[in-house]
Write a protein that holds these residues in place. Structure first.
Motif, PDB file in Angstrom:
ATOM      1  N   ARG A 184       0.858  -1.181   0.000  1.00 46.91           N
ATOM      2  CA  ARG A 184       0.000   0.000   0.000  1.00 46.91           C
ATOM      3  C   ARG A 184       0.893   1.229   0.000  1.00 46.91           C
ATOM      4  N   GLY A 194      -5.231  -1.756   5.932  1.00 43.28           N
ATOM      5  CA  GLY A 194      -5.226  -0.896   4.757  1.00 43.28           C
ATOM      6  C   GLY A 194      -6.593  -0.652   4.149  1.00 43.28           C
ATOM      7  N   ASP A 196      -1.972   4.570  -3.523  1.00 39.81           N
ATOM      8  CA  ASP A 196      -3.207   3.969  -3.025  1.00 39.81           C
ATOM      9  C   ASP A 196      -4.021   4.969  -2.217  1.00 39.81           C
TER      10      ASP A 196
END
Length: 399
Positions: free
Chosen positions: A13, A325, A156
């Motif tokens: 991420r 995440g 991200d």
């Protein structure tokens, strides 16, 4: 989700953090600690030294500093307490605000704090100085980011930690005037602040404060070498030189040390002038973008901004880690937790209290500072500083 899979998800991420003052390096530290790949972009060419003193209050904020491992270093580099003493034209004391009230439990220069936080992350996070975000476009699986100087990249998540005039907030949430409320006052900081570490340790200082209706000038004030505050509607300035001219005009004719302060103004290398303003947002997040610190819940010179920023960074990064995440779930919990704690910044503004617009208001201020009601207000505020239950995210993620 088992620990190995959680670690794999977070290592893949990527997060862009905009801003390298306080909130930015703080959240970069926590995100990196939890395994995220972090890049920090900062408009300035390097860390900004100096600046006003900032402080931390209560056990919650101390706990965050201790969990970051920086409390002892902050204590070592702390400034001394400064009493703000309101004097009349003859130099006689009329009222006083103790440095124990203005400086919190521990106070440090903003530049020193930024240096400490940067030092935690410089070897592990990528820093892009001298650049800034120019455009953001969210897609189904990330955010396409364009920069003023560097090539476009995909991340991200994007975190706006770029202050009360946040570029990220403007690009995602809308124009500044929708969310930043001018409080009817301006403040200026001029000159180098006192050194944090003195030969015999931090010492108590006294800063004379000169008042006139709608104006306050503090010599050697608790937030910088010289602090000015004045009432004014929204103003526009062509450049830094005009800001200094406007400030000199506003304080012309005041007595005490003010003429000497104004005479030094043109030669002050460190100078900052801005409106007293607060940020009011219906949400701190939108899609894959989140705001933290002053960009989300700033309230200039209200006295809680730095502590809020570090607690907010701790919570936001912790929730992202706990959710492996999953930004949708993490952002929702961050909103719920920080919406309440951000009320610590409150709706109050120091302008009307420190620089009331009438002579009667000045007399009332001086009376209030010597009354028991001021002490009661201080005790009430002390309770609010710890009105949040900190999750041990490191323990939660390990499980």
């Amino acid at each position: 989700m088992d620990a190995d899979k959680r670690e794999f998800v977070m290592q893949n991420r990527t997060v862009l953090v905009s801003g390298a003052s306080i909130a930015g390096p703080a959240i970069a530290y926590w995100l990196d600690r939890y395994g995220f790949d972090v890049t920090v972009v900062e408009r300035a060419p390097a860390l900004r030294p100096g600046g006003q003193a900032v402080d931390f209050k209560g056990s919650v904020q101390r706990t965050v500093l201790e969990r970051m491992g920086v409390y002892d270093e902050i204590r070592r580099r702390r400034t001394g307490a400064t009493d703000m003493v309101f004097v009349d034209a003859g130099g006689r004391e009329r009222a006083r605000i103790s440095g124990d009230f203005t400086g919190g439990d521990i106070e440090i220069l903003r530049g020193d704090l930024a240096e400490i936080l940067y030092g935690l992350t410089a070897q592990r996070c990528a820093y892009l100085f001298g650049d800034s975000v120019s455009a953001l476009r969210e897609t189904t699986d990330g955010v396409e980011v364009e920069f003023e100087r560097g090539p476009a990249r995909r991340f991200d998540l994007v975190i706006g930690a770029d202050g009360i005039h946040s570029r990220v907030r403007g690009l995602v949430f809308g124009p500044e005037e929708q969310f930043v409320q001018h409080r009817g006052y301006y403040y200026a900081i001029a000159g180098k602040p006192p050194a944090g570490e003195l030969a015999d340790g931090p010492r108590r200082r006294v800063a004379p404060a000169y008042s006139a209706p709608g104006r306050l000038a503090v010599r050697g004030g608790p937030k910088a070498q010289s602090l000015y505050m004045f009432a004014a509607p929204a103003l526009r300035f062509a450049d830094d030189a005009e800001k200094r001219r406007v400030l000199a005009d506003r304080f012309a004719g005041m007595a005490g040390a003010v003429p000497e302060m104004l005479a030094e103004l043109p030669d002050c290398e460190e100078f900052y002038l801005d409106a007293l303003a607060r940020v009011r947002l219906p949400a701190y997040t939108s899609g894959r973008v989140a705001l933290v610190g002053d960009s989300a819940y700033g309230n200039a010179l209200a006295g809680f901004g730095t502590g809020l920023a570090l607690v907010g960074a701790y919570v936001l990064a912790g929730e992202l880690a706990a959710a492996a995440g999953d930004h949708t779930a993490a952002f929702a919990r961050y909103e719920r937790i920080m919406r309440r704690y951000a009320k610590l910044g409150g709706s109050s503004s120091p302008g009307p209290f420190l620089a009331p617009k009438t002579a009667w208001g000045l007399r009332l201020r001086n009376w209030f500072l010597g009354s028991r009601w001021f002490g009661l207000m201080d005790r009430f505020a002390a309770g609010a500083k710890d009105d949040i239950e900190l999750t041990d995210y490191a323990g939660a993620v390990a499980r």
